[in-house]
Design a protein around this motif. Sequence first.
Motif, PDB file in Angstrom:
ATOM      1  N   GLY A 398       0.843  -1.185   0.000  1.00  0.00           N
ATOM      2  CA  GLY A 398       0.000   0.000   0.000  1.00  0.00           C
ATOM      3  C   GLY A 398       0.877   1.232   0.000  1.00  0.00           C
ATOM      4  O   GLY A 398       2.065   1.158   0.337  1.00  0.00           O
ATOM      5  N   ALA A 399       0.312   2.365  -0.387  1.00  0.00           N
ATOM      6  CA  ALA A 399       1.089   3.599  -0.424  1.00  0.00           C
ATOM      7  C   ALA A 399       0.158   4.804  -0.292  1.00  0.00           C
ATOM      8  O   ALA A 399      -1.027   4.711  -0.556  1.00  0.00           O
ATOM      9  N   TYR A 400       0.763   5.929   0.102  1.00  0.00           N
ATOM     10  CA  TYR A 400       0.015   7.157   0.365  1.00  0.00           C
ATOM     11  C   TYR A 400      -1.085   6.869   1.389  1.00  0.00           C
ATOM     12  O   TYR A 400      -2.272   6.946   1.104  1.00  0.00           O
ATOM     13  N   PRO A 401      -0.670   6.540   2.616  1.00  0.00           N
ATOM     14  CA  PRO A 401      -1.622   6.058   3.628  1.00  0.00           C
ATOM     15  C   PRO A 401      -2.572   7.146   4.119  1.00  0.00           C
ATOM     16  O   PRO A 401      -2.257   8.340   4.119  1.00  0.00           O
ATOM     17  N   PHE A 402      -3.736   6.687   4.554  1.00  0.00           N
ATOM     18  CA  PHE A 402      -4.664   7.553   5.272  1.00  0.00           C
ATOM     19  C   PHE A 402      -4.378   7.413   6.766  1.00  0.00           C
ATOM     20  O   PHE A 402      -4.130   6.311   7.257  1.00  0.00           O
ATOM     21  N   GLU A 403      -4.444   8.515   7.485  1.00  0.00           N
ATOM     22  CA  GLU A 403      -4.283   8.430   8.935  1.00  0.00           C
ATOM     23  C   GLU A 403      -5.479   7.705   9.546  1.00  0.00           C
ATOM     24  O   GLU A 403      -5.351   6.927  10.486  1.00  0.00           O
ATOM     25  N   SER A 404      -6.638   7.971   8.993  1.00  0.00           N
ATOM     26  CA  SER A 404      -7.850   7.236   9.360  1.00  0.00           C
ATOM     27  C   SER A 404      -8.785   7.301   8.160  1.00  0.00           C
ATOM     28  O   SER A 404      -8.545   8.043   7.200  1.00  0.00           O
ATOM     29  N   TRP A 405      -9.869   6.538   8.221  1.00  0.00           N
ATOM     30  CA  TRP A 405     -10.775   6.486   7.078  1.00  0.00           C
ATOM     31  C   TRP A 405     -11.484   7.812   6.828  1.00  0.00           C
ATOM     32  O   TRP A 405     -11.993   8.051   5.720  1.00  0.00           O
ATOM     33  N   LYS A 406     -11.500   8.699   7.810  1.00  0.00           N
ATOM     34  CA  LYS A 406     -12.133   9.998   7.580  1.00  0.00           C
ATOM     35  C   LYS A 406     -11.345  10.841   6.566  1.00  0.00           C
ATOM     36  O   LYS A 406     -11.863  11.821   6.032  1.00  0.00           O
ATOM     37  N   ASP A 407     -10.072  10.439   6.302  1.00  0.00           N
ATOM     38  CA  ASP A 407      -9.250  11.141   5.311  1.00  0.00           C
ATOM     39  C   ASP A 407      -9.524  10.668   3.883  1.00  0.00           C
ATOM     40  O   ASP A 407      -9.024  11.255   2.923  1.00  0.00           O
ATOM     41  N   TYR A 408     -10.261   9.570   3.733  1.00  0.00           N
ATOM     42  CA  TYR A 408     -10.590   9.030   2.412  1.00  0.00           C
ATOM     43  C   TYR A 408     -11.487  10.009   1.661  1.00  0.00           C
ATOM     44  O   TYR A 408     -12.375  10.605   2.263  1.00  0.00           O
ATOM     45  N   PRO A 409     -11.313  10.250   0.331  1.00  0.00           N
ATOM     46  CA  PRO A 409     -10.347   9.588  -0.550  1.00  0.00           C
ATOM     47  C   PRO A 409      -9.129  10.435  -0.924  1.00  0.00           C
ATOM     48  O   PRO A 409      -8.257   9.974  -1.629  1.00  0.00           O
ATOM     49  N   LYS A 410      -9.066  11.719  -0.462  1.00  0.00           N
ATOM     50  CA  LYS A 410      -8.056  12.618  -1.026  1.00  0.00           C
ATOM     51  C   LYS A 410      -6.899  12.958  -0.094  1.00  0.00           C
ATOM     52  O   LYS A 410      -5.804  13.269  -0.541  1.00  0.00           O
ATOM     53  N   LYS A 411      -7.113  12.904   1.232  1.00  0.00           N
ATOM     54  CA  LYS A 411      -6.110  13.398   2.179  1.00  0.00           C
ATOM     55  C   LYS A 411      -5.172  12.256   2.566  1.00  0.00           C
ATOM     56  O   LYS A 411      -5.377  11.570   3.558  1.00  0.00           O
ATOM     57  N   SER A 412      -4.130  12.063   1.779  1.00  0.00           N
ATOM     58  CA  SER A 412      -3.208  10.954   2.031  1.00  0.00           C
ATOM     59  C   SER A 412      -1.844  11.473   2.461  1.00  0.00           C
ATOM     60  O   SER A 412      -1.453  12.595   2.141  1.00  0.00           O
ATOM     61  N   GLY A 413      -1.111  10.608   3.186  1.00  0.00           N
ATOM     62  CA  GLY A 413       0.227  10.948   3.645  1.00  0.00           C
ATOM     63  C   GLY A 413       1.283  10.260   2.807  1.00  0.00           C
ATOM     64  O   GLY A 413       1.047   9.868   1.671  1.00  0.00           O
ATOM     65  N   LYS A 414       2.478  10.085   3.389  1.00  0.00           N
ATOM     66  CA  LYS A 414       3.584   9.465   2.685  1.00  0.00           C
ATOM     67  C   LYS A 414       3.971   8.150   3.365  1.00  0.00           C
ATOM     68  O   LYS A 414       3.914   8.023   4.582  1.00  0.00           O
ATOM     69  N   GLY A 415       4.366   7.198   2.572  1.00  0.00           N
ATOM     70  CA  GLY A 415       4.783   5.897   3.073  1.00  0.00           C
ATOM     71  C   GLY A 415       4.464   4.824   2.048  1.00  0.00           C
ATOM     72  O   GLY A 415       3.426   4.886   1.375  1.00  0.00           O
ATOM     73  N   TRP A 416       5.400   3.869   1.900  1.00  0.00           N
ATOM     74  CA  TRP A 416       5.247   2.760   0.950  1.00  0.00           C
ATOM     75  C   TRP A 416       5.499   1.478   1.742  1.00  0.00           C
ATOM     76  O   TRP A 416       6.626   1.194   2.132  1.00  0.00           O
ATOM     77  N   PHE A 417       4.442   0.728   1.979  1.00  0.00           N
ATOM     78  CA  PHE A 417       4.490  -0.369   2.943  1.00  0.00           C
ATOM     79  C   PHE A 417       4.113  -1.700   2.305  1.00  0.00           C
ATOM     80  O   PHE A 417       3.459  -1.749   1.262  1.00  0.00           O
ATOM     81  N   VAL A 418       4.515  -2.800   2.979  1.00  0.00           N
ATOM     82  CA  VAL A 418       4.113  -4.139   2.562  1.00  0.00           C
ATOM     83  C   VAL A 418       3.592  -4.910   3.770  1.00  0.00           C
ATOM     84  O   VAL A 418       3.953  -4.634   4.914  1.00  0.00           O
ATOM     85  N   ALA A 419       2.717  -5.883   3.480  1.00  0.00           N
ATOM     86  CA  ALA A 419       2.214  -6.817   4.489  1.00  0.00           C
ATOM     87  C   ALA A 419       2.025  -8.154   3.788  1.00  0.00           C
ATOM     88  O   ALA A 419       2.311  -8.293   2.589  1.00  0.00           O
ATOM     89  N   LEU A 420       1.550  -9.138   4.531  1.00  0.00           N
ATOM     90  CA  LEU A 420       1.390 -10.483   3.980  1.00  0.00           C
ATOM     91  C   LEU A 420      -0.077 -10.882   3.897  1.00  0.00           C
ATOM     92  O   LEU A 420      -0.874 -10.577   4.787  1.00  0.00           O
ATOM     93  N   ALA A 421      -0.387 -11.580   2.808  1.00  0.00           N
ATOM     94  CA  ALA A 421      -1.655 -12.284   2.666  1.00  0.00           C
ATOM     95  C   ALA A 421      -1.345 -13.777   2.667  1.00  0.00           C
ATOM     96  O   ALA A 421      -0.193 -14.182   2.435  1.00  0.00           O
ATOM     97  N   GLU A 422      -2.360 -14.595   2.913  1.00  0.00           N
ATOM     98  CA  GLU A 422      -2.146 -16.039   2.939  1.00  0.00           C
ATOM     99  C   GLU A 422      -3.255 -16.755   2.185  1.00  0.00           C
ATOM    100  O   GLU A 422      -4.372 -16.248   2.045  1.00  0.00           O
ATOM    101  N   SER A 423      -2.902 -17.959   1.708  1.00  0.00           N
ATOM    102  CA  SER A 423      -3.862 -18.768   0.972  1.00  0.00           C
ATOM    103  C   SER A 423      -3.409 -20.220   1.021  1.00  0.00           C
ATOM    104  O   SER A 423      -2.236 -20.513   1.307  1.00  0.00           O
ATOM    105  N   ASN A 424      -4.323 -21.124   0.709  1.00  0.00           N
ATOM    106  CA  ASN A 424      -3.974 -22.543   0.609  1.00  0.00           C
ATOM    107  C   ASN A 424      -3.591 -22.941  -0.812  1.00  0.00           C
ATOM    108  O   ASN A 424      -3.207 -24.083  -1.047  1.00  0.00           O
ATOM    109  N   SER A 425      -3.699 -21.996  -1.741  1.00  0.00           N
ATOM    110  CA  SER A 425      -3.338 -22.302  -3.130  1.00  0.00           C
ATOM    111  C   SER A 425      -3.006 -21.018  -3.855  1.00  0.00           C
ATOM    112  O   SER A 425      -3.350 -19.911  -3.393  1.00  0.00           O
TER     113      SER A 425
END
Length: 560
Positions: A398-425
């Motif tokens: 994800g990138a250009y994070p929102f501090e909270s959902w009240k900032d959606y959709p235009k008020k974004s900050g800075k940051g380029w992040f990763v996380a993990l998803a999981e699956s059985n296939s």
Amino acid sequence: MFSNKMKYHSNSKIIIAVLLFLLSFQIYAQKNNWKAASFEVVKSKYKTFKTTQYAHVFSGSKHNIVSLAPELEGLTGVEIPLDLYKNGTNAPLKLKFKENAVVLVGIFQDKGNKEFLQLEPSSKSTLLLQNGVTITGLPPVNVYALSFEKGTHSILPDAKGLFAVLGVVQMKQALVQRNAEKLDGRLWNPTYIIEGFSDEKPLFEIIGGENKPVIDEGFPGTEGIQGGFEGGRVVKVGDTYHMFPTERAGEKGVEMYYDRVKTKIGHWTSKDAIHWKRESTILQASGTYAITEDDNPMNDRRAAIWSYMPVFNEKENKWYGYYLAYTVHKEIQPNHSFGRIWRCESTVAGINGIAGPYKDIGIIMEPGLDSQPWEGRQGVASFFPYQVGDKYYGFYSGAYPFESWKDYPKKSGKGWFVALAESNSLEGPWFRMNKGVEPIKTIHPVFVENPIVSQLPNGLYIAVFDGGPEGWGHHLPNMMGYTLSKDGIHWSEAHYWPIETKVDKWWDIMRTPLCLIPEGNDVYTIVYNAIDLKKRFHPTGMVKLKLNREVMDARLKEMK
């Protein structure tokens, strides 16, 4: 009007004169590097270092030089222990000079901070270079000259606090005072580990590569590609490399920002990762701008297509492609918004079906109820799946994070992040782990982009990624990085490759590694994208690395 024109021309002449002076002075400084004096460290295990970009200045630290005045280039400094000097518990540094010499000492400009030595110009110390060096994570550095006669001397024996020994030069030469205008090193925060320039032995040695782009503007196959390349993946099947880059196709006569919108996924092949042939177009984005500011089905959600990742599914005996499709808005930053990850499949079975054609199967990840604010305006912004035992994990970003959902959709900050998803296939369904509450920050706290995962010979998982630019208002490593994992879930602090120490630096901003391909004898190939700011077209390069198995096994033992 006439007088305004005269004033304009007069000012222009002044500006040109100033620029010519600065240029001539820079050339003078580069041609007149201060001549080094020979010395040795007396009764100490302190190491010396070559004073140059990336030099490791203090033992027990991650602080490195990122920029320095050209007069200092190539001198020999002394790597002193960080904590001992900060705490004031160090024994005095003794140096033996074979001739009358001047020691160049870096003083950190942070008044009142007892961790740093406070030094003012005096009869014994002369300020030579104001803002002479930038050291990551530390205040601006003024360089002082301390003169010593031939013989053995203690350097600042009564001083308390940290300073840097940046070199020793001959006394019998003119040392010109000036302001080198190097930046505050605290802009590079946090500090980071540069492979080969730290206390650790490097896992990889950079052994060389191409000293110029392997694909550049005007090469066969680049016709109709205005903006060059960014991201994707290279895989090797038999003796052939297959590259699936994002082609920033753009449009002639339209500003370069549009190159990021009207994109293609191309298929290129090579026998040596140097000479490439374009084979086909795998996917084509629409380039259609959004009608609304939010994530609305009225908008074309395939206006830009990026980050194509081919993965072979052995169970199904076919190639899958995972790629990113964006909504694009003309006026809101970033113009790439509300990314969705699609999966497609080759219609040709077997390992040689990599060329496709491919058919779309559907979306596997998208913004939704399980999204978190850190995924931001841009997420889901990339995806790479890999297998661990009987499970599958996928880096998503994800990138250009929102501090909270009240900032959606235009008020974004800075940051380029990763996380993990999981699956059985590989087919999914894919689920955000821990509901995506927190991104992985052990690698780097603010920038990890487009990780690609493989395994080293001892089973360690390794992810190579874009480490972030030095430019566009950011002060990031500007190098490709890697991170390691024993279980594919918990990832280590990043190490970064300064490949310009072994190949000619043709780029200004380093971007994305597309692979880490084993070639035998512990040699690996990386194909990467980078940016030359002098032109619109973003080229592709290649570099070779050598794995150190001893270090690899030591890293595995260190991991819990």
